[in-house]
Scaffold this motif. Structure first.
Motif, PDB file in Angstrom:
ATOM      1  N   ARG A  26     -12.712  -5.779  15.781  1.00  0.00           N
ATOM      2  CA  ARG A  26     -13.285  -6.271  17.033  1.00  0.00           C
ATOM      3  C   ARG A  26     -14.579  -7.038  16.764  1.00  0.00           C
ATOM      4  O   ARG A  26     -14.830  -8.082  17.328  1.00  0.00           O
ATOM      5  CB  ARG A  26     -13.526  -5.105  17.982  1.00  0.00           C
ATOM      6  CG  ARG A  26     -13.940  -5.505  19.356  1.00  0.00           C
ATOM      7  CD  ARG A  26     -13.929  -4.382  20.386  1.00  0.00           C
ATOM      8  NE  ARG A  26     -14.336  -3.070  19.895  1.00  0.00           N
ATOM      9  CZ  ARG A  26     -13.509  -2.041  19.719  1.00  0.00           C
ATOM     10  NH1 ARG A  26     -12.227  -2.165  19.990  1.00  0.00           N
ATOM     11  NH2 ARG A  26     -13.960  -0.884  19.286  1.00  0.00           N
ATOM     12  N   TYR A  27     -15.428  -6.494  15.871  1.00  0.00           N
ATOM     13  CA  TYR A  27     -16.701  -7.154  15.577  1.00  0.00           C
ATOM     14  C   TYR A  27     -16.550  -8.396  14.716  1.00  0.00           C
ATOM     15  O   TYR A  27     -17.242  -9.388  14.922  1.00  0.00           O
ATOM     16  CB  TYR A  27     -17.666  -6.184  14.899  1.00  0.00           C
ATOM     17  CG  TYR A  27     -18.266  -5.172  15.839  1.00  0.00           C
ATOM     18  CD1 TYR A  27     -18.556  -5.491  17.157  1.00  0.00           C
ATOM     19  CD2 TYR A  27     -18.536  -3.887  15.412  1.00  0.00           C
ATOM     20  CE1 TYR A  27     -19.098  -4.563  18.028  1.00  0.00           C
ATOM     21  CE2 TYR A  27     -19.091  -2.945  16.263  1.00  0.00           C
ATOM     22  CZ  TYR A  27     -19.368  -3.297  17.574  1.00  0.00           C
ATOM     23  OH  TYR A  27     -19.915  -2.375  18.410  1.00  0.00           O
ATOM     24  N   ILE A  48      -3.372  -8.147  15.713  1.00  0.00           N
ATOM     25  CA  ILE A  48      -3.701  -7.501  16.989  1.00  0.00           C
ATOM     26  C   ILE A  48      -4.094  -6.045  16.731  1.00  0.00           C
ATOM     27  O   ILE A  48      -5.067  -5.547  17.299  1.00  0.00           O
ATOM     28  CB  ILE A  48      -2.518  -7.606  17.974  1.00  0.00           C
ATOM     29  CG1 ILE A  48      -2.331  -9.060  18.404  1.00  0.00           C
ATOM     30  CG2 ILE A  48      -2.743  -6.706  19.179  1.00  0.00           C
ATOM     31  CD1 ILE A  48      -1.074  -9.318  19.205  1.00  0.00           C
ATOM     32  N   GLN A  65      -1.833 -14.582  17.075  1.00  0.00           N
ATOM     33  CA  GLN A  65      -1.535 -13.314  17.739  1.00  0.00           C
ATOM     34  C   GLN A  65      -0.393 -12.527  17.082  1.00  0.00           C
ATOM     35  O   GLN A  65       0.448 -11.971  17.761  1.00  0.00           O
ATOM     36  CB  GLN A  65      -1.182 -13.575  19.214  1.00  0.00           C
ATOM     37  CG  GLN A  65      -2.313 -14.136  20.030  1.00  0.00           C
ATOM     38  CD  GLN A  65      -3.469 -13.161  20.173  1.00  0.00           C
ATOM     39  OE1 GLN A  65      -3.259 -11.968  20.378  1.00  0.00           O
ATOM     40  NE2 GLN A  65      -4.676 -13.656  20.054  1.00  0.00           N
ATOM     41  N   GLY A 112     -13.257 -10.645  16.659  1.00  0.00           N
ATOM     42  CA  GLY A 112     -13.377 -10.894  18.093  1.00  0.00           C
ATOM     43  C   GLY A 112     -12.133 -10.463  18.849  1.00  0.00           C
ATOM     44  O   GLY A 112     -11.149 -10.021  18.269  1.00  0.00           O
ATOM     45  N   GLN A 113     -12.196 -10.597  20.161  1.00  0.00           N
ATOM     46  CA  GLN A 113     -11.100 -10.147  21.022  1.00  0.00           C
ATOM     47  C   GLN A 113     -10.204 -11.274  21.503  1.00  0.00           C
ATOM     48  O   GLN A 113      -9.021 -11.094  21.672  1.00  0.00           O
ATOM     49  CB  GLN A 113     -11.676  -9.407  22.229  1.00  0.00           C
ATOM     50  CG  GLN A 113     -12.303  -8.091  21.861  1.00  0.00           C
ATOM     51  CD  GLN A 113     -11.278  -7.112  21.323  1.00  0.00           C
ATOM     52  OE1 GLN A 113     -10.307  -6.798  22.007  1.00  0.00           O
ATOM     53  NE2 GLN A 113     -11.474  -6.648  20.117  1.00  0.00           N
ATOM     54  N   GLY A 114     -10.776 -12.422  21.781  1.00  0.00           N
ATOM     55  CA  GLY A 114      -9.964 -13.514  22.306  1.00  0.00           C
ATOM     56  C   GLY A 114     -10.717 -14.830  22.268  1.00  0.00           C
ATOM     57  O   GLY A 114     -11.946 -14.862  22.184  1.00  0.00           O
ATOM     58  N   GLU A 126     -13.343 -18.384  15.710  1.00  0.00           N
ATOM     59  CA  GLU A 126     -12.954 -18.477  17.125  1.00  0.00           C
ATOM     60  C   GLU A 126     -11.514 -18.986  17.274  1.00  0.00           C
ATOM     61  O   GLU A 126     -10.725 -18.418  18.023  1.00  0.00           O
ATOM     62  CB  GLU A 126     -13.927 -19.392  17.880  1.00  0.00           C
ATOM     63  CG  GLU A 126     -13.768 -19.349  19.360  1.00  0.00           C
ATOM     64  CD  GLU A 126     -14.130 -18.006  19.974  1.00  0.00           C
ATOM     65  OE1 GLU A 126     -13.613 -17.714  21.075  1.00  0.00           O
ATOM     66  OE2 GLU A 126     -14.904 -17.238  19.379  1.00  0.00           O
ATOM     67  N   ARG A 163      -7.534  -6.015  15.261  1.00  0.00           N
ATOM     68  CA  ARG A 163      -8.551  -6.284  16.286  1.00  0.00           C
ATOM     69  C   ARG A 163      -8.832  -5.079  17.170  1.00  0.00           C
ATOM     70  O   ARG A 163      -9.862  -5.027  17.831  1.00  0.00           O
ATOM     71  CB  ARG A 163      -8.116  -7.458  17.156  1.00  0.00           C
ATOM     72  CG  ARG A 163      -8.254  -8.791  16.473  1.00  0.00           C
ATOM     73  CD  ARG A 163      -7.967  -9.942  17.428  1.00  0.00           C
ATOM     74  NE  ARG A 163      -8.028 -11.199  16.720  1.00  0.00           N
ATOM     75  CZ  ARG A 163      -7.024 -12.042  16.603  1.00  0.00           C
ATOM     76  NH1 ARG A 163      -5.874 -11.795  17.188  1.00  0.00           N
ATOM     77  NH2 ARG A 163      -7.166 -13.170  15.931  1.00  0.00           N
ATOM     78  N   LYS A 164      -7.944  -4.098  17.174  1.00  0.00           N
ATOM     79  CA  LYS A 164      -8.164  -2.881  17.968  1.00  0.00           C
ATOM     80  C   LYS A 164      -9.106  -1.909  17.261  1.00  0.00           C
ATOM     81  O   LYS A 164      -9.575  -0.958  17.871  1.00  0.00           O
ATOM     82  CB  LYS A 164      -6.827  -2.205  18.280  1.00  0.00           C
ATOM     83  CG  LYS A 164      -6.004  -3.000  19.269  1.00  0.00           C
ATOM     84  CD  LYS A 164      -4.692  -2.313  19.571  1.00  0.00           C
ATOM     85  CE  LYS A 164      -3.872  -3.158  20.542  1.00  0.00           C
ATOM     86  NZ  LYS A 164      -2.577  -2.561  20.833  1.00  0.00           N
ATOM     87  N   GLN A 173      -8.700 -16.611  16.560  1.00  0.00           N
ATOM     88  CA  GLN A 173      -8.367 -15.660  17.617  1.00  0.00           C
ATOM     89  C   GLN A 173      -7.126 -16.081  18.407  1.00  0.00           C
ATOM     90  O   GLN A 173      -6.541 -15.275  19.120  1.00  0.00           O
ATOM     91  CB  GLN A 173      -9.564 -15.470  18.551  1.00  0.00           C
ATOM     92  CG  GLN A 173     -10.706 -14.768  17.870  1.00  0.00           C
ATOM     93  CD  GLN A 173     -11.941 -14.674  18.734  1.00  0.00           C
ATOM     94  OE1 GLN A 173     -11.893 -14.894  19.930  1.00  0.00           O
ATOM     95  NE2 GLN A 173     -13.058 -14.338  18.130  1.00  0.00           N
TER      96      GLN A 173
END
Length: 81
Positions: free
Chosen positions: A46-47, A37, A32, A50-52, A26, A40-41, A29
């Motif tokens: 993403r899984y 980034i 950046q 995570g996104q943010g 967490e 994460r796309k 995340q």
């Protein structure tokens, strides 16, 4: 998930390992850089990453780990009686 792989560890050790893992992902995340980034796309990124960052995720992780710990204690207590 940690319990599946670390079956011989004490439950409190599993709690600590699980929370450190979840919290690390967490807080990661917050990082950046462009390369992460882009990662994460992807579906995998993403899984896994995570996104943010969300404070509520930390609360959810804590609740889930504590719930699993208490459930395990109750089940083990009933099996050993």
């Amino acid at each position: 998930m940690s319990r599946i792989f670390l079956i011989n560890h004490k439950p409190i050790q599993i709690v600590i390992i699980s929370l450190i893992t979840c919290y690390s992902i967490e807080f990661f995340q917050l990082y950046q850089a462009e390369w992460i980034i882009a990662l994460r796309k992807t579906l995998f990124g993403r899984y896994v990453l995570g996104q943010g960052f969300l404070w509520t995720d930390l609360a959810a992780y804590t609740f889930g780990v504590v719930f699993a710990f208490i459930t395990e204690k109750i089940i083990l207590k009933k099996l050993h009686v």
